[in-house]
Write an enzyme that holds these catalytic residues in place. Structure first.
Site, PDB file in Angstrom:
ATOM      1  N   GLY A  66      46.362  37.013  48.326  1.00 41.55           N
ATOM      2  CA  GLY A  66      47.796  36.928  48.550  1.00 41.55           C
ATOM      3  C   GLY A  66      48.068  35.901  49.629  1.00 41.55           C
ATOM      4  O   GLY A  66      47.821  36.153  50.819  1.00 41.55           O
ATOM      5  N   SER A 112      50.633  34.059  51.612  1.00 43.38           N
ATOM      6  CA  SER A 112      52.050  34.149  51.965  1.00 43.38           C
ATOM      7  C   SER A 112      52.601  32.857  52.543  1.00 43.38           C
ATOM      8  O   SER A 112      53.815  32.657  52.577  1.00 43.38           O
ATOM      9  CB  SER A 112      52.249  35.272  52.982  1.00 43.38           C
ATOM     10  OG  SER A 112      51.612  34.936  54.211  1.00 43.38           O
ATOM     11  N   GLY A 145      51.682  32.192  55.728  1.00 42.67           N
ATOM     12  CA  GLY A 145      51.490  32.443  57.145  1.00 42.67           C
ATOM     13  C   GLY A 145      50.071  32.168  57.593  1.00 42.67           C
ATOM     14  O   GLY A 145      49.169  31.927  56.793  1.00 42.67           O
ATOM     15  N   CYS A 179      56.228  49.067  49.032  1.00 40.07           N
ATOM     16  CA  CYS A 179      55.935  47.829  48.311  1.00 40.07           C
ATOM     17  C   CYS A 179      54.439  47.660  48.071  1.00 40.07           C
ATOM     18  O   CYS A 179      54.030  47.222  46.988  1.00 40.07           O
ATOM     19  CB  CYS A 179      56.474  46.626  49.085  1.00 40.07           C
ATOM     20  SG  CYS A 179      56.040  45.019  48.360  1.00 40.07           S
ATOM     21  N   GLY A 203      45.781  39.160  54.076  1.00 41.22           N
ATOM     22  CA  GLY A 203      45.575  38.848  55.488  1.00 41.22           C
ATOM     23  C   GLY A 203      45.933  39.988  56.413  1.00 41.22           C
ATOM     24  O   GLY A 203      46.244  39.759  57.589  1.00 41.22           O
ATOM     25  N   CYS A 252      61.066  41.145  54.773  1.00 45.49           N
ATOM     26  CA  CYS A 252      60.811  39.879  54.084  1.00 45.49           C
ATOM     27  C   CYS A 252      61.943  39.468  53.155  1.00 45.49           C
ATOM     28  O   CYS A 252      62.096  38.276  52.845  1.00 45.49           O
ATOM     29  CB  CYS A 252      59.501  39.964  53.302  1.00 45.49           C
ATOM     30  SG  CYS A 252      59.547  41.085  51.881  1.00 45.49           S
TER      31      CYS A 252
END
Length: 363
Positions: free
Chosen positions: A18, A20, A22, A101, A125, A200
């Protein structure tokens, strides 16, 4: 990390990460590559309109020299997560949307996408780790090496299907600055970007969460502030504007410190009290989930009175407690020491020797 036991035709050399955009997911990609994995970057757009986020994640994938693709999950995210977020606030509770989620959207899509790409493993992460207990034949999320950054609390609702294929490279990271140093040494452009926003799907630079709730149809109406004896103290802006334990931003002056001690959605009231009124030893939780049983059933040793550690919010420290099952099936957790401001809607998460064993929603 112990050797996985599930046999599959999917490649155990490939991992879907995943990504993102970041610094944490970037560092995770670098660590996975160092370990010899073929990493695939995956970004999912929860609003359907986050072109900037998609482009930033794709840019990072190019710098990392890994394949990349994205998916629009806005409709499902709205139905499952945003609807929950709004309904909880309307009921006077304070939800943590990430808790729902993770199992319902994020990790389920990671698994589906991994299978499409022929990857056995998935990764994120998060600051946590995942281990296999051969005695119980179960996988567990465990606390990160960095207690300050530990995110194991957020992952308590993940089942065995997910945990058995999950890699969490930042579990051994010593802290955020060490992660930034790793990314900085590799010359990746996002080494010093600030952490992502708390919610988010709401751009808090443009819109308050209360305005978002109104836009989604939640009625936010003024009502009465009450004291502990039920006397009216003044008017509040709407129950969605408050959470148990809150002191600042109440919009009322009483000549002494006042804290939100309870919220009644049916009566549209907010009860205020002193800081001492926020402390208690008992917490009731509903819709509980346990790693070992894969559902609400409490593992036998805890039903028999074995002690656990529990925390009632993300930033709290685990504290000694015992769990019992109430007549209505809810769980009652009794702490050895007083706990402050257990907020309905948040999660209570249970630990045993640093392992996440389950949790539930505070009522």
């Amino acid at each position: 990390m112990q050797t996985r036991t599930i046999m599959t035709t999917l490649s155990k050399n490939k991992v879907l990460l995943g990504l993102s955009g970041g610094v944490d997911s970037t560092a995770a990609a670098l660590l996975l590559k160092e370990q010899g994995f073929a990493v695939i970057g995956y970004y999912f757009d929860v609003t359907g309109q986050n072109q900037k986020g998609t482009e930033e994640a794709e840019k990072l994938a190019r710098q990392l020299h890994i394949p990349f693709f994205f998916e629009n999950v806005a409709e499902e995210f709205s139905d499952k997560v945003i609807a929950y977020f709004c309904s909880e606030y309307a009921c006077g509770r304070t939800p943590n949307p990430c808790i729902l989620c993770n199992p319902e959207v994020k990790f389920r899509h990671l698994l589906q996408a991994a299978e499409q790409e022929g990857a056995f493993y998935i990764a994120t992460g998060h600051y946590a780790d995942c281990v296999y207990d051969s005695r119980r034949e179960k996988y567990y999320v465990t606390q990160a090496a960095s207690q300050r950054k530990d995110q194991s609390y957020m992952l308590y609702r993940l089942g065995q299907e997910t945990l058995s294929r999950l890699l969490l490279p930042l579990g051994t990271a010593e802290g955020k600055e060490k992660v930034r140093e790793l990314v900085r040494r590799q010359g990746i452009s996002n080494a010093d970007v600030s952490d992502s926003q708390e919610i988010c799907f709401i751009d808090e630079t443009r819109e308050k969460y209360t305005d978002f709730l109104r836009r989604r149809g939640v009625k936010i109406q003024e009502g009465d502030f009450l004291d502990q004896e039920g006397r009216v103290l003044g008017r509040h802006r709407g129950i969605c504007c408050y959470t148990v334990g809150q002191r600042k931003g109440l919009g009322i002056a009483l000549g002494k410190p006042a804290f939100v001690v309870s919220i009644d959605a049916r009566q549209n009231t907010v009860t205020l009290g002193s800081n001492e009124d926020l402390f208690g030893r008992q917490v009731r939780s509903v819709d509980n989930f346990f790693t070992e049983t894969g559902g609400e059933e409490l593992p036998e040793r805890f039903a028999a009175g074995a002690p656990v550690e529990a925390k009632i919010r993300y930033g709290a420290k685990p504290a000694q407690a015992k769990i019992s099952v109430m007549e209505n099936g809810h769980l009652l957790t009794v702490f050895d020491q007083l706990q402050r401001a257990a907020a309905p809607g948040q999660s209570i998460v249970f630990y045993e020797n640093g392992r996440v064993i389950g949790g539930g929603f505070i009522r």
